[in-house]
Design a protein around this motif. Sequence first.
Motif, PDB file in Angstrom:
ATOM      1  N   GLY A   1       3.246  -3.646  -1.937  1.00 53.76           N
ATOM      2  CA  GLY A   1       3.034  -3.020  -3.228  1.00 53.76           C
ATOM      3  C   GLY A   1       4.015  -1.898  -3.471  1.00 53.76           C
ATOM      4  O   GLY A   1       4.861  -1.578  -2.626  1.00 53.76           O
ATOM      5  N   PRO A   2       3.899  -1.240  -4.636  1.00 52.96           N
ATOM      6  CA  PRO A   2       4.803  -0.133  -4.977  1.00 52.96           C
ATOM      7  C   PRO A   2       4.455   1.123  -4.203  1.00 52.96           C
ATOM      8  O   PRO A   2       3.296   1.364  -3.852  1.00 52.96           O
ATOM      9  CB  PRO A   2       4.564   0.057  -6.481  1.00 52.96           C
ATOM     10  N   LEU A   3       5.465   1.948  -3.919  1.00 53.30           N
ATOM     11  CA  LEU A   3       5.265   3.228  -3.267  1.00 53.30           C
ATOM     12  C   LEU A   3       5.162   4.367  -4.265  1.00 53.30           C
ATOM     13  O   LEU A   3       4.758   5.467  -3.914  1.00 53.30           O
ATOM     14  CB  LEU A   3       6.403   3.508  -2.286  1.00 53.30           C
ATOM     15  N   SER A   4       5.573   4.098  -5.509  1.00 50.87           N
ATOM     16  CA  SER A   4       5.519   5.139  -6.529  1.00 50.87           C
ATOM     17  C   SER A   4       5.304   4.500  -7.892  1.00 50.87           C
ATOM     18  O   SER A   4       5.480   3.287  -8.076  1.00 50.87           O
ATOM     19  CB  SER A   4       6.822   5.953  -6.531  1.00 50.87           C
ATOM     20  N   LYS A   5       4.928   5.310  -8.859  1.00 54.37           N
ATOM     21  CA  LYS A   5       4.691   4.813 -10.213  1.00 54.37           C
ATOM     22  C   LYS A   5       5.993   4.387 -10.892  1.00 54.37           C
ATOM     23  O   LYS A   5       5.973   3.616 -11.855  1.00 54.37           O
ATOM     24  CB  LYS A   5       3.997   5.888 -11.051  1.00 54.37           C
ATOM     25  N   SER A   6       7.120   4.875 -10.401  1.00 53.11           N
ATOM     26  CA  SER A   6       8.410   4.528 -11.022  1.00 53.11           C
ATOM     27  C   SER A   6       8.837   3.105 -10.726  1.00 53.11           C
ATOM     28  O   SER A   6       9.780   2.593 -11.316  1.00 53.11           O
ATOM     29  CB  SER A   6       9.493   5.496 -10.542  1.00 53.11           C
TER      30      SER A   6
END
Length: 780
Positions: free
Chosen positions: A268-273
């Motif tokens: 999954g993503p590590l940040s919202k960006s």
Amino acid sequence: MTKIPLLLLMACIFTLKANAQELTQTIRGTVVDEVSEITLPGATVLLLNTEPSLGAVTDLDGEFRIENVPLGRYTAFISYVGYEPITIGDIVVHSGKSNVVNIKLKESLTSLEEVVVTGESPKDLPLNDMAVVSARVFTVEETERYAGGLDDPARMATAFAGVTSASIGQNAIVVRGNAPKGVQWRMEGIEIPSPSHFAGATTTGGGFVTLLSNHVLDNSDFLTGAFPAEYGNAMSGVFDMNLREGNNEEHEHTFKAGMLGVDFASEGPLSKSKTSSYLFNYRYSTLGLIQPILPEEANTIRYQDLSFKLSFHTKAGEFALWGIGGNDFGENNNKLITDPSEWELEDDFTDQEYGFNVGATGISHKLNLSDNTLLKTSIVASANDAFWDVDRLNDQGMLLPETKVKTLTGTYSVSAVINQKLTKGVSNRSGVLFHRHFYDLSIQEAIDHGQPLRTLVKENGATYRWQAFTQTSYRFSPLFSTNIGFHSQYFTQNEQLTLEPRASWKWNITAFKSISFGYGNHSQLEGAKIYQIQDAFGSLPNRDLKLGRAHHLVLSYDWLISDDVRLKVEPYYQYLYDVPVIADSTFSMLNFEQDWFFDQPLENTGKGKNYGLDITLEKFFSNNFYYLISGSVFQAKYRGGDGTWRDSRFNRNYAFNILGGKEWQAGVSGNKWWSINLGLNLMGGKRRSPLNHSASIMAQEEVLDENRAYESREPATNYMDMTISFRKNKSKYSSIWSLQIKNLLGSPDFDGYLYNYKQQTMVKQESAIVIPNLSYKIEF
């Protein structure tokens, strides 16, 4: 009154059907230039044979997204102005996971105008554009689908032409008659130790099963000869593997439980960006669940592994931190017998424990220096740690040490590689690699039972190796192309510098037929313990041993018979020289499998020659079925220190494989998928040296007549594999039941001879290893 319930029932049915038809998924990815990997905005990605038509155009970042794609298998057609169009087949869409497809396009040499769909491109072309002979891509889905693959790239590769299995019970492979130790494993562009559980326990270059889960692997290349210039320190084959990036938009997970253990993956993503992502996989396995159906003498083993990749896309380039590692342990499961009169086989009075740890971790960076230049750098550390202790009861019931092995080998590597487009149709790939090899070795063995241990190897230290390569690709026209390059390596321990020319040439006779030729000069180090062997005076006679060398020549004919059927024919010849051998002996390192207690001085006077014909007829997955028929006829000869040519240990002479599978979609909107896959493997028998029966009786252990090396032969090996799976797609997850069986018919494998103390004779050891794995997996 009765019409109202009927209308309600019909409404419910239509509602359920409509909801079922809403099972869709997203296909997304990027389109980049093949050489520089700059993104290509405005490229068209079209899913063929869809109604209504489904497709997308890449944005300013070269990314595309096709939403609301019904479940199924698809072929994508990708085109961009000034680039050659390609098709990518067998894109599988399930409900449990989104599908990310990263596409590389080759710049066109002709018109810059848009193109139209004209046909399909071969689906097994390697990812490495400079590999034009003896190379193919293998997909993650194939490692899971191929019968007998057990999700293992090495076991899967035995279905390919020119590749045979060293043993049913392990994943070591023999490529074109070469020893398994000649195969190189690479991860993210850097050489690593064999990523297998119990790696090197019985065969250098192989183990029981890979420690890489297909949840983390990306599509990768497998090469069997005449490698491009970037591949060094390999004599027979190369697995050029990559870890995929995790999903940078949403969190996805997989859990699997089966007879071989449990498996959990997450990404999954590590940040919202959405500029970074994580991916990891952990497995714990024990064969305890299937111990009752294993041979009685089988040891108890357990293992676990972890793989991960963290990806970061920044203004300073793309960074990745990755790692793989495995931990293994095994021991006897038999009870020792203290009464010597009751001894029958060696296991009755010996106790052993063994463990293996292997791992690699690295940091990689990619940066576009310009629109035409890409720089890739990596720093990688890898290591292999093993121990093996054997104790033996004497006649008085005392347990005495028989062998003690403790080895640690590893490498620190730094690499820098530049890809550059020089002009249209001309590109260059060049690189420099530095390796620091370290070792801490201790190998001891009793000369005779009950005697004190003697030291065969007791060394620690480090040595260094440099590699450099350059290779230029020339595409003179859509019909002709050539690759010319050199590879070189310098090994500081023996101060040897190798110069290894590489070249390949391809002629596209028509849009569907081509002829290619490849040549490569290759070299390879031996294992660290071979260089550190001590003689009776404590000196190291093999410290200055030179690298083994080989010339590879391959001719290839490729015919795309139809959109999804391909015929490939490759005759080849390999001449091996500077091979380490024992003087005035039949021994050669070309026949080396594994011998922890080998202690002989070697010289580089041996030779070898392998030649044969590989044929592949393959129907790629379409219309819900596929098949792969491959055949190889070959000779593998060697010349030892006595100057006589003989059949090598791995000269099986022939190998034929028939592999195929069928898939059915059922249920409302095709949400239920059934598949059955079968594989049949036919190989010539193993070669071995005859048993010296009288000497074996006297020594109470196997003694071979090495003056008649590999004159004996076991019967032909024939075995069958099967994989059956059932997938059920739901709106938020997919569940999969799978049954994989290796060696379905229980074909026996020869394991040598043991002394029977009751019968006072030698008995032949054969094992019929059947490896089943019933598993359940959920993707959500």
